[in-house]
Design a protein around this motif. Structure first.
Motif, PDB file in Angstrom:
ATOM      1  N   THR A 283       3.677 -11.147  15.441  1.00 13.51           N
ATOM      2  CA  THR A 283       4.572 -11.609  14.390  1.00 13.51           C
ATOM      3  C   THR A 283       4.462 -10.718  13.161  1.00 13.51           C
ATOM      4  O   THR A 283       3.368 -10.384  12.719  1.00 13.51           O
ATOM      5  CB  THR A 283       4.245 -13.054  13.973  1.00 13.51           C
ATOM      6  OG1 THR A 283       2.895 -13.108  13.494  1.00 13.51           O
ATOM      7  CG2 THR A 283       4.394 -13.999  15.138  1.00 13.51           C
ATOM      8  N   ALA A 284       5.621 -10.317  12.656  1.00 12.21           N
ATOM      9  CA  ALA A 284       5.681  -9.576  11.396  1.00 12.21           C
ATOM     10  C   ALA A 284       6.633 -10.366  10.511  1.00 12.21           C
ATOM     11  O   ALA A 284       7.796 -10.029  10.362  1.00 12.21           O
ATOM     12  CB  ALA A 284       6.181  -8.159  11.639  1.00 12.21           C
ATOM     13  N   LEU A 285       6.127 -11.455   9.959  1.00  4.68           N
ATOM     14  CA  LEU A 285       6.986 -12.426   9.283  1.00  4.68           C
ATOM     15  C   LEU A 285       7.020 -12.232   7.776  1.00  4.68           C
ATOM     16  O   LEU A 285       7.644 -13.006   7.064  1.00  4.68           O
ATOM     17  CB  LEU A 285       6.510 -13.850   9.610  1.00  4.68           C
ATOM     18  CG  LEU A 285       6.544 -14.195  11.105  1.00  4.68           C
ATOM     19  CD1 LEU A 285       5.831 -15.515  11.363  1.00  4.68           C
ATOM     20  CD2 LEU A 285       7.991 -14.275  11.589  1.00  4.68           C
ATOM     21  N   GLY A 286       6.318 -11.225   7.325  1.00  5.22           N
ATOM     22  CA  GLY A 286       6.360 -10.981   5.891  1.00  5.22           C
ATOM     23  C   GLY A 286       4.989 -11.110   5.268  1.00  5.22           C
ATOM     24  O   GLY A 286       4.055 -11.629   5.868  1.00  5.22           O
ATOM     25  N   LEU A 287       4.898 -10.567   4.055  1.00  2.00           N
ATOM     26  CA  LEU A 287       3.617 -10.510   3.357  1.00  2.00           C
ATOM     27  C   LEU A 287       3.637 -11.448   2.162  1.00  2.00           C
ATOM     28  O   LEU A 287       4.645 -11.581   1.476  1.00  2.00           O
ATOM     29  CB  LEU A 287       3.353  -9.075   2.896  1.00  2.00           C
ATOM     30  CG  LEU A 287       3.337  -8.039   4.030  1.00  2.00           C
ATOM     31  CD1 LEU A 287       3.263  -6.626   3.467  1.00  2.00           C
ATOM     32  CD2 LEU A 287       2.182  -8.309   4.982  1.00  2.00           C
TER      33      LEU A 287
ATOM     34  N   ALA B 125      -2.573  -5.731  -9.776  1.00  4.51           N
ATOM     35  CA  ALA B 125      -2.131  -4.400  -9.359  1.00  4.51           C
ATOM     36  C   ALA B 125      -1.913  -4.363  -7.849  1.00  4.51           C
ATOM     37  O   ALA B 125      -2.603  -5.049  -7.095  1.00  4.51           O
ATOM     38  CB  ALA B 125      -3.164  -3.350  -9.762  1.00  4.51           C
ATOM     39  N   GLY B 126      -0.963  -3.562  -7.438  1.00  2.00           N
ATOM     40  CA  GLY B 126      -0.731  -3.360  -6.009  1.00  2.00           C
ATOM     41  C   GLY B 126       0.024  -4.524  -5.379  1.00  2.00           C
ATOM     42  O   GLY B 126       0.798  -5.219  -6.043  1.00  2.00           O
ATOM     43  N   ASN B 127      -0.222  -4.743  -4.091  1.00  3.03           N
ATOM     44  CA  ASN B 127       0.576  -5.705  -3.346  1.00  3.03           C
ATOM     45  C   ASN B 127       0.348  -7.158  -3.747  1.00  3.03           C
ATOM     46  O   ASN B 127       1.130  -8.023  -3.389  1.00  3.03           O
ATOM     47  CB  ASN B 127       0.316  -5.539  -1.840  1.00  3.03           C
ATOM     48  CG  ASN B 127       1.090  -4.377  -1.269  1.00  3.03           C
ATOM     49  OD1 ASN B 127       2.027  -3.862  -1.898  1.00  3.03           O
ATOM     50  ND2 ASN B 127       0.711  -3.951  -0.081  1.00  3.03           N
TER      51      ASN B 127
ATOM     52  N   HIS C  43       4.851  -3.798  -2.148  1.00  3.94           N
ATOM     53  CA  HIS C  43       5.422  -2.460  -2.243  1.00  3.94           C
ATOM     54  C   HIS C  43       5.782  -1.950  -0.854  1.00  3.94           C
ATOM     55  O   HIS C  43       5.077  -2.227   0.112  1.00  3.94           O
ATOM     56  CB  HIS C  43       4.400  -1.495  -2.852  1.00  3.94           C
ATOM     57  CG  HIS C  43       4.043  -1.814  -4.268  1.00  3.94           C
ATOM     58  ND1 HIS C  43       4.599  -1.169  -5.335  1.00  3.94           N
ATOM     59  CD2 HIS C  43       3.199  -2.731  -4.792  1.00  3.94           C
ATOM     60  CE1 HIS C  43       4.102  -1.666  -6.465  1.00  3.94           C
ATOM     61  NE2 HIS C  43       3.254  -2.617  -6.158  1.00  3.94           N
ATOM     62  N   ASP C  44       6.848  -1.151  -0.778  1.00  2.00           N
ATOM     63  CA  ASP C  44       7.200  -0.517   0.495  1.00  2.00           C
ATOM     64  C   ASP C  44       6.299   0.674   0.776  1.00  2.00           C
ATOM     65  O   ASP C  44       6.004   0.982   1.921  1.00  2.00           O
ATOM     66  CB  ASP C  44       8.654  -0.022   0.471  1.00  2.00           C
ATOM     67  CG  ASP C  44       9.630  -1.193   0.524  1.00  2.00           C
ATOM     68  OD1 ASP C  44       9.240  -2.249   1.058  1.00  2.00           O
ATOM     69  OD2 ASP C  44      10.756  -1.050   0.014  1.00  2.00           O
ATOM     70  N   LEU C  45       5.914   1.362  -0.302  1.00  5.21           N
ATOM     71  CA  LEU C  45       5.159   2.609  -0.144  1.00  5.21           C
ATOM     72  C   LEU C  45       3.824   2.518  -0.873  1.00  5.21           C
ATOM     73  O   LEU C  45       3.748   1.974  -1.973  1.00  5.21           O
ATOM     74  CB  LEU C  45       5.958   3.780  -0.735  1.00  5.21           C
ATOM     75  CG  LEU C  45       7.310   4.063  -0.086  1.00  5.21           C
ATOM     76  CD1 LEU C  45       8.078   5.090  -0.888  1.00  5.21           C
ATOM     77  CD2 LEU C  45       7.121   4.528   1.351  1.00  5.21           C
ATOM     78  N   VAL C  46       2.796   3.073  -0.246  1.00  4.25           N
ATOM     79  CA  VAL C  46       1.484   3.101  -0.899  1.00  4.25           C
ATOM     80  C   VAL C  46       1.588   3.860  -2.218  1.00  4.25           C
ATOM     81  O   VAL C  46       1.012   3.460  -3.222  1.00  4.25           O
ATOM     82  CB  VAL C  46       0.437   3.792  -0.002  1.00  4.25           C
ATOM     83  CG1 VAL C  46      -0.947   3.670  -0.615  1.00  4.25           C
ATOM     84  CG2 VAL C  46       0.447   3.196   1.374  1.00  4.25           C
ATOM     85  N   ASP C  47       2.347   4.963  -2.199  1.00  2.31           N
ATOM     86  CA  ASP C  47       2.490   5.769  -3.412  1.00  2.31           C
ATOM     87  C   ASP C  47       2.974   4.943  -4.589  1.00  2.31           C
ATOM     88  O   ASP C  47       2.524   5.127  -5.715  1.00  2.31           O
ATOM     89  CB  ASP C  47       3.470   6.925  -3.162  1.00  2.31           C
ATOM     90  CG  ASP C  47       2.823   8.042  -2.349  1.00  2.31           C
ATOM     91  OD1 ASP C  47       1.580   8.105  -2.320  1.00  2.31           O
ATOM     92  OD2 ASP C  47       3.563   8.841  -1.750  1.00  2.31           O
ATOM     93  N   SER C  48       3.879   4.032  -4.334  1.00  2.00           N
ATOM     94  CA  SER C  48       4.409   3.257  -5.458  1.00  2.00           C
ATOM     95  C   SER C  48       3.379   2.222  -5.920  1.00  2.00           C
ATOM     96  O   SER C  48       3.258   1.933  -7.109  1.00  2.00           O
ATOM     97  CB  SER C  48       5.757   2.625  -5.102  1.00  2.00           C
ATOM     98  OG  SER C  48       5.614   1.321  -4.637  1.00  2.00           O
TER      99      SER C  48
END
Lengths: 479, 293
Positions: B244-248, B267-269, B274-279
Motif C-alpha cells: 500500500t502506498a496510501l500517502g504520508l 523542518a522537512g516532511n 515534500h516531493d524532492l529531498v532537495d526541497s
C-alpha cells in the motif's frame, strides 16, 4: 497415552479460566488448544466491556455471575497484574421509547443490586460527557462498568494456570472423544489423553466437540460483527463507555475507551456468518452510528477495523437462548456452549462455577499451594521516569524502543517471546507491539528478525498468527 | 543535560538543519535519531534520482545521506543514534531513551525533523479478512533493501504515489510479478519522472479510478476485490502480497499538545510532505538558520 484428571478443551478466555480455577483443587489438568496460541478465537475480538450486570433476568445464572464478577474485577486484575479501567458507562436514549427501556433496565439493575446506578437527564449526561450529540433525553449511568483487554486477561489466566501446574498443550486439536476405564479418552492430532473429567470450552466448536460423544441439545448459530478502532490521539473521545439505545429498538452502538487509550467502536451485527471477515455494510453501519452519537469524532482517525464472531446458542427448534448454557450430558462431562455477552465479564466466575462442580464430582481436595498471583510483563510505558531509568540500567534492552507508536521496547518483546509468543500476533497480544497508529509498518520487520533469532528458525518461517500465515516470501536477499 | 539546539530526526532535513545552524554560528547542537544510522529513509532508497538541485548530480539515497553525514562530521554537532524521544515538555525538556538510560535534556530551541509515517490500510474502510502479506511501500522497501526480507511474489500495489511507483519498479527488477498499480484518482499520484522511469519501461499495468474493496485469504492474503469506481464493476484478482502506498502523514505526535511556542520549529516532511529531498533540505537549511537567530 497421557493420563490426567481433567482435560479442558479450548484455550480461549473460558478455557483458560476453567483451567486456572481447576488448579485451586488437587487435580492434574491438561488444557488443549488447537491453535498456536491461546485466545485466538472469540476472545480476541469482542467489545471488551466488563458489564455492570443490570441487563439480566433476576434469578438467572447470568445475573448472579455478572454482578458478582463485576464486583470482584478489580481484585482479579490486581491478582493477575493487568490494567482494568472502571470508567463507568452511560447508556443513552434519544426519545421516549428508549427512555422507557432505560428505566426498565434501571429498575432491573436495582433489584439485582447493581451498585451506583443512576438515571440521568440529558443535560446531566452531557455535563458528564461533553462529546455526546445533542438531543440525549435520558441516560443510564453505571459507575461500575469497566473495560479490560480481553486477550490480555485470557493470557494472564493461562499463565496463572500453568504456574499452578496445569499443562498447556498448544497445536493440539481434538479429533475424537470416547470412553475409557478412567472416564474419557481424548484423541488429538498430538496423541491420546485419558482423563476422569472433561470441561469443553471449545468456543465456536463447543457443540461439535460435545457431539463427538454425546448429543448436544444446544447448537451454535454464529453471527459476525464489525468494529473500528480510533487512534489514541483522536480528539473528542468519550471518557466513559457510551452505549446507544436506538429509539427504533434496532442495534445500538458501544464506544469503549480502551485500557490502551484508543477508542473501540462497534459492533455491527450480521446473522449466520462464521467468518472473521469484515463487511463493508457493517463498517458503514458502525461509522454512521458513531457519527450520530459522538459527532465530534473524526473517523479519519481510524487505525483498524476487524470482525468478531459470536456464538449464539440455539435450541434444536431454532429458538435462541438468553442464558448461559452449561450442558452436563454425563457425570464427568461439562460443556460451555454459546457463552456470549457477558462472557468476558464472567469468565472467572464461570471457571470457578465449573471447577467447583468438577472438583466435587472427582472428590478433589483443595490445593493448598495454589497461588493466584501472576506478574505481567513489565511495561515501560506506564513507569515513572525513575523506574524506567532503573529498568534500563538493569537491562539495556529496556531502553531500546521497538514499537514507537505504543512505546514497546525490545525487552518487552523478548519477554513476550519468553512467555510463549511464537508469532507476530502473539507478541502483539502480550505487549501491544504493532497495535498503534502505524499498525506495525515500522516494527513488524524488526519483530520478524527478533522472533527468528529467539526461536532459532528462519525469518521466512515466522507467521502472523496460525500456520499458513507466513509473513515473508521464501527468497532471501543478500545485501 | 542541556543543549542549545535539539534536532529530532537525523534524516535529510534534520542533518541539513543541523549543518545550517552550525554555519549560522550555533555551537551547541544535539541531533538525535531512533535509527542506528543517520539518513532517515534515504539509506533504504537505493534508486538514483536524488540531489540534482543540491549536488548537481543524481545520487542514490545512501550516497545523498552520506554526503550530508560527511559534512556533519567536520562540525561539532553531536549525533545520538539509537535514541528514542519519548516526550517533549512545555518547559523545554525532552525525555530521551537509549540503551544506557533515560535522559532529561533541557534545550533552548527545538527543530522537529521527524519525517512522516505511511497511512496504513487499517485506516481505509476495506472489507474482508486481515491476513499476512500486506505491507506499506516504505516498509517493503526497508525490508528488501536494509533487512534482506522478501515481501512476496505476486504483488498488487495500491496507490500510485512516488513510493508506490518506485517500489513497483524495484519489485519487477527483483523478479517479482507486479500485477498492477491501482489508483483511485484518474491519474497516477507520483511525479511524471517516476512514472516514466518506473512504470512505462516495464509495462506495469496502471489501473486508475480503481480501488480495493475487499481482502481475501486466511493465513496469507490470496487476493483482493477491485472496484472500478466509474462503472461500479467488481473483479476478484489473486495475489499473495498487497503493498500500500496510501500517502504520508507528517509525524508530529511529540509536539501535538504543545501549540505553537516560539522555541519550536518544524523542518522537512513533518512540516509538509515534500516531493524532492532537495526541497526538504533547502527548507531545512532556512529553518536551521531561523532557529539560530
Amino acid at each position: 497415552m497421557k493420563h490426567v484428571d481433567v482435560v479442558v478443551i479450548g484455550g480461549g478466555l473460558l478455557g483458560c479460566f476453567a483451567a486456572r480455577n481447576l488448579c485451586r483443587w488437587n487435580l492434574h489438568i491438561a488444557l488443549l488448544e488447537a491453535r498456536e496460541d491461546v485466545c485466538t478465537g472469540i476472545s480476541r475480538a469482542n467489545t471488551a466491556i466488563v458489564y455492570p450486570g443490570y441487563d439480566h433476568k433476576p434469578g438467572s445464572l447470568k445475573a448472579e455471575l455478572c454482578v458478582r464478577a463485576n464486583a470482584r474485577f478489580d481484585a482479579l486484575c490486581r491478582e493477575l497484574d493487568l490494567p482494568f479501567s472502571r470508567c463507568g458507562s452511560l447508556m443513552l436514549s434519544f426519545g421516549e421509547k428508549a427512555d422507557a427501556v432505560l428505566k426498565k433496565k434501571y429498575e432491573n439493575g436495582l433489584s439485582l443490586g447493581v451498585p451506583g446506578l443512576r438515571l440521568l437527564s440529558g443535560e446531566e449526561a452531557q455535563g458528564m460527557e461533553p462529546a455526546l450529540a445533542e438531543g440525549v433525553t435520558s441516560a443510564l449511568y453505571a459507575p461500575t462498568a469497566g473495560t479490560v483487554n480481553p486477550w490480555e486477561l485470557g493470557i494472564a489466566a493461562c499463565e496463572s494456570a500453568v504456574a499452578n501446574g496445569a499443562e498447556l498443550c498448544l497445536n493440539t486439536r481434538v479429533l475424537g472423544i470416547g470412553r475409557s476405564l478412567e472416564g474419557y479418552r481424548i484423541e488429538t492430532d498430538r496423541g491420546l489423553f485419558s482423563c476422569r473429567a472433561v470441561v469443553n470450552c471449545a468456543g465456536l466448536s463447543a457443540d461439535r466437540v460435545q457431539e463427538l460423544l454425546f448429543p448436544a441439545a444446544v447448537h451454535i448459530a454464529p453471527d459476525a460483527a464489525d468494529y473500528l478502532i480510533l487512534d489514541k490521539a483522536a480528539e473528542n473521545k468519550p471518557t466513559h463507555i457510551i452505549q446507544y439505545e436506538p429509539e427504533d429498538g434496532g442495534k445500538g452502538l458501544s464506544a469503549v475507551p480502551t485500557v490502551e487509550g484508543s477508542l473501540l467502536l462497534g459492533p455491527s451485527e450480521r446473522e449466520n456468518e462464521v467468518d472473521f471477515a469484515v463487511s463493508a455494510e457493517g463498517l458503514s453501519f458502525v461509522r454512521e452510528r458513531a457519527a450520530r452519537v459522538l459527532p465530534g469524532l473524526d473517523l479519519r482517525d481510524t487505525i483498524r477495523s476487524f470482525a468478531a464472531v459470536r456464538p449464539n446458542p440455539r435450541r434444536s427448534d431454532g429458538s435462541s437462548i438468553g442464558s448461559f448454557v452449561i450442558e452436563h450430558p454425563d457425570p464427568g462431562f461439562w460443556s460451555l456452549i454459546g457463552i456470549k455477552t457477558p462472557g468476558l465479564t464472567c469468565a472467572d466466575e464461570l471457571g470457578r462455577h465449573l471447577a467447583d462442580q468438577v472438583a466435587s464430582f472427582l472428590n478433589a481436595g483443595v490445593n493448598e499451594t495454589f497461588d493466584g498471583h501472576r506478574s505481567g510483563v513489565k511495561k515501560m510505558r506506564g513507569m515513572s521516569r525513575e523506574q524506567r531509568n532503573a529498568a534500563i540500567r538493569e537491562n539495556p534492552d529496556c531502553g531500546e524502543v521497538l514499537c514507537c507508536c505504543e512505546d514497546v521496547t525490545r525487552a518487552e518483546a523478548l519477554e513476550a517471546i519468553r512467555r510463549g509468543a511464537t508469532t507476530l500476533d502473539g507478541v502483539k497480544r502480550r505487549v501491544g507491539a504493532g497495535m498503534g497508529r502505524c499498525q506495525g509498518s515500522r516494527c513488524q520487520q524488526k519483530l520478524i528478525a527478533l522472533l527468528a533469532q529467539e526461536l532459532g528458525v528462519s525469518e521466512a518461517a515466522i507467521c502472523k498468527d496460525g500456520a499458513g500465515s507466513e509473513i515473508l516470501g521464501s527468497r532471501r536477499y543478500e545485501n | 543535560m542541556k543543549t542549545e539546539l535539539l534536532i529530532i530526526g537525523a534524516g535529510a532535513a534534520g542533518m541539513a538543519a543541523a549543518l545550517s545552524a552550525w554555519e549560522a554560528g550555533c555551537r551547541d547542537i544535539l541531533l538525535v535519531d531512533r535509527r542506528d544510522r543517520p539518513g532517515g529513509i534515504l539509506p533504504q532508497c537505493l534508486h538514483k534520482g536524488f540531489g540534482l538541485a543540491c549536488f548537481g548530480t543524481e545520487l542514490t539515497g545512501p550516497s545523498y545521506a552520506e554526503q550530508l553525514a560527511q559534512r556533519l562530521k567536520i562540525t561539532n554537532v553531536r549525533l545520538a543514534l539509537g535514541t528514542e524521544v519519548l516526550a517533549i515538555d512545555a518547559d523545554k525538556t525532552a525525555l530521551l531513551s537509549d540503551r544506557y538510560g533515560l535522559t532529561e535534556l533541557h534545550f533552548d530551541r527545538l527543530i522537529l525533523a521527524s519525517g512522516c509515517r505511511e497511512k496504513s490500510i487499517g485506516a481505509l474502510p476495506v472489507a474482508g479478512t486481515r491476513p499476512a502479506g500486506i505491507f506499506t511501500a516504505g516498509q517493503a522497501q526497508e525490508m528488501m533493501n536494509l533487512r534482506g526480507q522478501d515481501p512476496g511474489n505476486e504483488i498488487l500495489i495500491l496507490g500510485s504515489g512516488d513510493l508506490g511507483l518506485i517500489m513497483a519498479r524495484q519489485l519487477v527488477l527483483a523478479g517479482k510479478h507486479v500485477i498492477a498499480v491501482v489508483e483511485k484518482e484518474a491519474h497516477y499520484g507520483g511525479l511524471a519522472r517516476n512514472f516514466r522511469r518506473c512504470i512505462e519501461p516495464y509495462r506495469i499495468p496502471l489501473l486508475v479510478r480503481t480501488t480495493v474493496t475487499e481482502i481475501h485469504g486466511h493465513g496469507r492474503i490470496s487476493g483482493v476485490t477491485l472496484r472500478r469506481l466509474d462503472s461500479g464493476e467488481e473483479e476478484q484478482i489473486s495475489c499473495d502480497t498487497l503493498i500500500t502506498a496510501l500517502g504520508l502523514i507528517p509525524e508530529r505526535e511529540l509536539v501535538r499538545k504543545l501549540g505553537d511556542p516560539d522555541w519550536l520549529f518544524l523542518a522537512g516532511n513533518c512540516r509538509r510532505v515534500h516531493d524532492l529531498v532537495d526541497s526538504a533540505v533547502a527548507e531545512a537549511e532556512r529553518i536551521g538558520k531561523e532557529a539560530t537567530r
